[in-house]
Structure formats: C-alpha cells, structure tokens
Scaffold this active site. Structure first.
Site, PDB file in Angstrom:
ATOM      1  N   ARG A   1      51.526  57.406  28.204  1.00  0.00           N
ATOM      2  CA  ARG A   1      52.148  58.014  29.398  1.00  0.00           C
ATOM      3  C   ARG A   1      51.923  57.158  30.650  1.00  0.00           C
ATOM      4  NH1 ARG A   1      49.457  63.350  27.843  1.00  0.00           N
ATOM      5  NH2 ARG A   1      48.712  61.966  26.215  1.00  0.00           N
TER       6      ARG A   1
ATOM      7  N   GLU B   1      36.396  62.006  22.812  1.00  0.00           N
ATOM      8  CA  GLU B   1      35.588  63.225  22.707  1.00  0.00           C
ATOM      9  C   GLU B   1      34.669  63.161  21.472  1.00  0.00           C
ATOM     10  OE1 GLU B   1      38.081  66.579  23.035  1.00  0.00           O
ATOM     11  OE2 GLU B   1      36.392  67.967  23.159  1.00  0.00           O
TER      12      GLU B   1
HETATM   13  P1  AMP Z   1      39.456  60.771  28.939  1.00  0.00           P
HETATM   14  O1  AMP Z   1      39.223  59.442  28.289  1.00  0.00           O
HETATM   15  O2  AMP Z   1      38.558  61.861  28.410  1.00  0.00           O
HETATM   16  O3  AMP Z   1      39.438  60.697  30.444  1.00  0.00           O
HETATM   17  O4  AMP Z   1      40.921  61.246  28.510  1.00  0.00           O
HETATM   18  C1  AMP Z   1      42.034  60.742  29.149  1.00  0.00           C
HETATM   19  C2  AMP Z   1      43.141  60.385  28.192  1.00  0.00           C
HETATM   20  O5  AMP Z   1      43.356  61.407  27.226  1.00  0.00           O
HETATM   21  C3  AMP Z   1      44.431  60.233  28.957  1.00  0.00           C
HETATM   22  O6  AMP Z   1      45.180  59.148  28.396  1.00  0.00           O
HETATM   23  C4  AMP Z   1      45.140  61.565  28.772  1.00  0.00           C
HETATM   24  O7  AMP Z   1      46.510  61.375  28.614  1.00  0.00           O
HETATM   25  C5  AMP Z   1      44.514  62.184  27.528  1.00  0.00           C
HETATM   26  N1  AMP Z   1      44.034  63.581  27.748  1.00  0.00           N
HETATM   27  C6  AMP Z   1      42.745  63.993  27.753  1.00  0.00           C
HETATM   28  N2  AMP Z   1      42.647  65.319  27.949  1.00  0.00           N
HETATM   29  C7  AMP Z   1      43.925  65.768  28.090  1.00  0.00           C
HETATM   30  C8  AMP Z   1      44.500  67.070  28.359  1.00  0.00           C
HETATM   31  N3  AMP Z   1      43.747  68.177  28.510  1.00  0.00           N
HETATM   32  N4  AMP Z   1      45.846  67.150  28.461  1.00  0.00           N
HETATM   33  C9  AMP Z   1      46.622  66.032  28.329  1.00  0.00           C
HETATM   34  N5  AMP Z   1      46.144  64.803  28.073  1.00  0.00           N
HETATM   35  C10 AMP Z   1      44.806  64.656  27.957  1.00  0.00           C
END
Ligand code: AMP
Length: 181
Positions: free
Chosen positions: A64, A101
C-alpha cells in the site's frame, strides 16, 4: 458544513474485524483509495510540509506504500523507490530482517536505488508496532539516505511504532489515529 480532513479520512477507511486473524481490527484503506476526494485530501495533507523543499526520493513499503508513495512522488517531483518483501526485486539488493507480530521476515531495496546524502521520505499506509518501518529505515540509513520524515495515513499509537522511529531520530507524520490494535 465543511468536513474536516479527519472526518473525511475516518469515514473513508473501512474496519474489518478479525482479519487476517482473530482479535485484529484491519484498517482497510482500499475504500479511501477508491474515494477520489479522500485520496486527494490524504495525499495533499501528506505532501504539503515538503512542497518547495528538495526531496530526492520517496521510498514506499510494499504494497500500500507503493500507491500512496507513487502519488506523493509525483506531487513532489521526486523519484520513487520500492521497498519489497525478499526475492521480488530483480537487481542487486540490500536486505534486512524485521520483526512481525509473530517472528521475523525480510525486506529488500535495490542497492543503487538511493545515493548517499539523498533526501528521502518513507511512506506506508499504517504504523502499528513500527517493526516494518524500522526495517525500512535501517535499509535507507545503510545506503546513506538522509531520511526527511516517515509518513503514514494511520497511526495505532497504543502499539508504540511512532516512538520506535522517533527513538531512531526519524521525524514521524501521521494523519489520523485509531485506539487499540
Ligand atoms: P508494524 O510493522 O507492526 O508497524 O505493521 C505495519 C504494517 O502492517 C503496515 O505495512 C500495515 O499495512 C500493516 N498493518 C499492521 N496492522 C494493521 C492493521 N490493524 N490494519 C491494516 N494494516 C495493518
């Protein structure tokens, strides 16, 4: 009545419960992208602090971040650099492991995509734990980029990603926030 940017963005983002797994509220921006006014307002808002400044490249995180980053690059007359999951880029790459995660994954960027000292803005749709963006920051830093800012439409502040990037010395810009995860 004039709608605020926050109203426009909040009402154009769809939330899907328990996707991709139980307990997750997935913030789906495809509805924002499909809404011409919301898409334009989001891009305009992300871009305006940098209008008139010299920005060499926009680095977008798959997938995205490519859509948002492409529009931002066009508006700022900057180049675009894709940061992709491992194995997708055809030329020589630099690679970094980043935390998800559960467990680890790897992302890559072409070695010649950014020159030392170039001013780069990092873009993705959402920052949660910050693991993905932190990986991208490490790749860009390794290539000698000068990271102007990291920009996201959505912040999930309870997950601490913004702080993680700020602790690396990166300026973070987000447009709206959702509580929880
Ligand atoms: P993070 O590495 O935990 O900051 O996760 C960010 C990445 O995961 C981004 O590329 C987001 O598009 C996707 N992402 C994580 N959580 C969500 C969520 N609740 N809704 C949509 N996309 C998410």
């Amino acid at each position: 009545m004039k709608t605020t940017l926050e109203d426009t963005l909040l009402s154009s983002i769809r939330t899907i419960k328990d996707y991709p797994k139980p307990g997750i509220l997935f913030r789906d921006i495809t509805t924002l992208l499909g809404d011409a006014r919301a898409f334009r307002r989001a891009i305009d808002e992300l871009v305006y602090p940098y209008a008139g400044l010299k920005v060499d490249k926009i680095a977008g995180i798959e997938a995205r971040g490519f859509i948002l980053g492409g529009a931002i690059a066009h508006q700022l007359s900057a180049g675009f650099v894709p940061i992709r999951k491992k194995g997708k880029l055809p030329h020589e790459t630099v690679r970094v492991a980043y935390s998800l995660e559960y467990g680890l994954d790897e992302m890559e960027m072409h070695k010649d995509a950014v020159q030392p000292g170039e001013k780069v803005i990092l873009v993705d749709d959402l920052i949660a734990t910050g693991g993905t963006a932190e990986g991208a920051v490490k790749l860009l830093t390794q290539m000698g980029a000068d990271i102007v800012a990291a920009c996201f439409v959505i912040d999930l502040p309870d997950l601490g990603g913004r702080r993680k990037l700020e602790n690396l010395g990166v300026t973070v810009r987000t447009l709206i926030a959702f509580e929880g995860h």
